[in-house]
Write an enzyme that holds these catalytic residues in place. Structure first.
Site, PDB file in Angstrom:
ATOM      1  N   HIS A   1       0.798  -1.222   0.000  1.00 47.82           N
ATOM      2  CA  HIS A   1       0.000   0.000   0.000  1.00 47.82           C
ATOM      3  C   HIS A   1       0.823   1.260   0.000  1.00 47.82           C
ATOM      4  O   HIS A   1       0.461   2.249  -0.618  1.00 47.82           O
ATOM      5  CB  HIS A   1      -0.938  -0.004   1.201  1.00 47.82           C
ATOM      6  CG  HIS A   1      -2.141  -0.800   0.929  1.00 47.82           C
ATOM      7  ND1 HIS A   1      -2.757  -1.564   1.870  1.00 47.82           N
ATOM      8  CD2 HIS A   1      -2.823  -0.973  -0.207  1.00 47.82           C
ATOM      9  CE1 HIS A   1      -3.784  -2.162   1.314  1.00 47.82           C
ATOM     10  NE2 HIS A   1      -3.840  -1.829   0.067  1.00 47.82           N
TER      11      HIS A   1
ATOM     12  N   CYS B   1       2.430  -5.221 -25.691  1.00 49.17           N
ATOM     13  CA  CYS B   1       1.790  -4.935 -24.401  1.00 49.17           C
ATOM     14  C   CYS B   1       2.665  -5.321 -23.205  1.00 49.17           C
ATOM     15  O   CYS B   1       2.220  -5.226 -22.068  1.00 49.17           O
ATOM     16  CB  CYS B   1       0.429  -5.609 -24.314  1.00 49.17           C
ATOM     17  SG  CYS B   1       0.529  -7.396 -24.416  1.00 49.17           S
TER      18      CYS B   1
HETATM   19  C1  PEP Z   1       3.897 -10.218 -21.240  1.00 47.41           C
HETATM   20  O1  PEP Z   1       4.251 -11.372 -21.032  1.00 47.41           O
HETATM   21  O2  PEP Z   1       4.619  -9.350 -21.771  1.00 47.41           O
HETATM   22  C2  PEP Z   1       2.547  -9.782 -20.830  1.00 47.41           C
HETATM   23  C3  PEP Z   1       2.082  -8.596 -21.155  1.00 47.41           C
HETATM   24  O3  PEP Z   1       1.803 -10.654 -20.086  1.00 47.41           O
HETATM   25  P1  PEP Z   1       2.021 -10.892 -18.512  1.00 47.41           P
HETATM   26  O4  PEP Z   1       3.027  -9.890 -18.027  1.00 47.41           O
HETATM   27  O5  PEP Z   1       0.689 -10.752 -17.913  1.00 47.41           O
HETATM   28  O6  PEP Z   1       2.548 -12.295 -18.505  1.00 47.41           O
END
Ligand code: PEP
Ligand code: MG
Length: 577
Positions: A195, A509
């Site tokens: 937190h 991502c």
């Molecule tokens: C990744 O592996 O880059 C991803 C975005 O998924 P996670 O971090 O949730 O495994």
């Protein structure tokens, strides 16, 4: 001479100021037997302490300024709810009566029992909730021991411009100190999900956590510098160093102010090309930040939290209601829902990812687990399809390794669609289906995957882990973690090129997409869609708005052949200059 220590930087910013060491009263709690005739008195003592703790928290809640981030009131609300729960209000009374003991001892027994339950859970998120339980019990204990006279920390103390060093801080402590103008925090406990970390980020207070024994090394009043990004703590630095950090502090403050102006600015490169900036979200609360910064939508909704929170597979209705709330909050912006990626470091009791726990990242995880036991994913697919009637939703499958897995997953989706059609449910018949490319085999075969998908999304967190054979949660091999490793970049380029050839969008991502040091390299390799934590979006927007794509293409290709670290650093400095 300067003393240098290192903790975990969890909230960016530089703070300079004198040390304030927070030593809480460490009371030894001992068991005292109570005569039967005095039990009612002891129960009364407990009730009065409980009510004092409640009043203190209510007062803190009413003191929260209206413009404060929502996180803060949520934390205090949660603590008030916990305080009202029978485990904190009624169970200690039962213990006083049954054991005929003093209220402190009863409270301690109850606290230890509850904390033990939390400790038996492996999930890091749940583990940080254990801190909440401790904090709330401690509020009551403090009131009990001091007969209701003290509060979490004494608001009259001089926090202004100090750097507070503590074992741990409760949300209430953090709030009081922030009001008083504290400069920064260093805590001995906690991690990035604690937190203190979450609140410090919301409040923009530089903070470092997990610095073991910090209170032994640092002295009250000595001058301190902390860097909330790198986790560096410098005590008694010389004037030259202090000047340097003052300068960096001013630069950072100016930069943050400047970035705020980009909220409504277009997300275009200096040379005019449109670049899509999306957000990664994990819980609904993350949506609040999105509204301010105008992201183009959500590129990764990690749905594991729905499973982890309840420690079971949620039913279709639970999924559906959540997705409808999220899609409504996005007001027309697209939402990419990743189907659940359980296994590895995200386990729940009711789903068994297999007996071989030695190497779970390589085991029954993500889509593998869902194909092994479709009951984990089918309610989710049904809910996603139903929610797609309410707004633009895309489905994304994680951890794909072979085309056969992709075809099985798509088949499962098709049969789900058929059964829903038969029951008259409305959904987006053309719902886009994408795949996460995070296993090297999938990156090398990206072209084949692209033939069957509407979009690809590069998950660099796992792609780097699997390409370089480094467990992403193992500190000992952290030094090998390198997004610019030519092998990693070559795979990234293969995926981007496959998308271009097959005319489908490619997003990234993983965390790499939100790191401004790599933005130009990725733009140069042809990436046009980035999805990242909401807090990174403005910084990435700022970099791309200063970038001419034709200037970064050739330098980016140079990284594909650069095997030496120092040359890589030179190339990076050059492309970012
Ligand atoms: C990744 O592996 O880059 C991803 C975005 O998924 P996670 O971090 O949730 O495994
Ligand atoms: Mg991943």
């Amino acid at each position: 001479m300067a003393l240098m220590l290192n903790g975990m930087g969890v909230s960016r910013g530089i703070a300079l100021g004198p040390v304030y060491i927070l030593h809480r009263n460490q009371h030894e709690i001992v068991e005292q037997k109570i005569d039967k005739k005095n039990i009612a008195k002891e129960v009364k003592r407990f009730k009065s302490a409980h009510s004092t703790a409640k009043k203190q928290l209510q007062k803190i809640r009413s003191d929260i300024p209206a413009e404060s981030p929502d996180d803060i009131s949520t934390f205090i609300e949660t603590h008030l709810l916990m305080l009202d729960d029978a485990m904190m209000s009624a169970s200690p009374i039962e213990i006083i009566k049954q054991n005929q003991c003093n209220a402190e001892w009863a409270l301690k027994l109850q606290r230890d029992a509850i904390v033990k339950v939390f400790e038996s859970m492996d999930d890091p998120y749940i583990a940080t909730r254990k801190d909440d339980v401790k904090h709330v019990f401690n509020h009551i204990m403090e009131a009990l021991i001091s007969r209701g006279k003290t509060r979490a920390v004494d608001a009259s103390e001089k926090w202004k411009d100090r750097i507070v060093i503590a074992d741990d801080l409760t949300p209430a402590d953090t709030m009081i100190m922030q009001h008083a103008g504290v400069a920064g925090f260093v805590t001995e406990m906690g991690g990035p999900l604690s937190h203190t970390a979450i609140l410090a980020r919301s409040l923009n207070i530089p903070a470092i956590v997990g610095l073991n024994d910090a209170r032994q090394y640092l002295k009250r009043g000595e001058s301190l510098v902390i860097d909330g990004e790198s986790g560096l703590v410098l005590a008694e630095a010389d004037e030259l160093l202090i000047d340097h950090f003052h300068k960096r502090q001013r630069e950072l403050r100016r930069k943050t102010k400047e970035l705020g102006k980009l909220n409504d600015a277009k997300s275009r490169a200096k040379s005019g090309e449109k670049i899509t900036l999306l957000a990664n979200i994990e819980v609904e609360d993350d949506l609040k930040r999105l509204r301010k910064i105008n992201a183009s939508g959500v590129g990764l909704y990690r749905t594991e939290f729905l499973y982890l929170r309840e420690n079971r597979v949620p039913d279709e209705e639970e999924h559906y209601k959540t997705y409808v709330r999220v899609i409504r909050a996005l007001r027309g912006a697209p939402l990419t829902i990743r189907t659940v990626d359980l296994g590895a470091d995200k386990e729940i009791d009711t789903v068994n990812a297999g007996p071989l726990a030695h190497n779970p990242a390589m085991g029954l995880r993500g889509i593998r687990l869902c194909l092994h036991d479709p009951s984990i994913i089918v309610p989710q697919l049904r809910a996603i399809l139903r929610a797609s009637a309410k707004g633009p939703i895309k489905i994304m499958f994680p951890m794909l390794t072979t085309i056969s897995e992709l075809l099985q997953a798509k088949h499962l989706l098709e049969t789900t669609k058929e059964s829903m059609r038969a029951k008259g449910f409305k959904f987006d018949e053309k719902i886009p289906v994408g795949g996460m490319i995070e296993v090297p085999a999938a990156a090398i075969s990206a072209s084949h995957f692209a033939e069957h998908l509407d979009f690809l999304s590069i998950g660099t967190n796992d792609l780097i882990q699997y390409t370089l054979a480094i467990d992403r949660i193992d500190d000992q091999v952290n030094y090998l973690y390198d997004p610019l490793n030519p092998a990693v970049l070559t795979l990234i380029k293969m995926v981007i090129d496959a998308g271009i050839r097959h005319k489908i969008p490619v997003t990234m991502c993983g965390e790499m997409a939100g790191n401004p040091n790599y933005t130009r390299v990725l733009l140069g390799l042809g990436l046009r869609e980035f999805s990242m934590p909401p807090n990174s979006i403005l910084e990435i927007k700022s970099v791309l708005r200063q970038t001419r794509l034709s200037n970064v293409r050739r330098p980016a290709l140079g990284f594909l052949h650069c095997t030496e670290k120092d040359k890589q650093a030179t190339l990076l400095a050059k492309i970012n200059s």
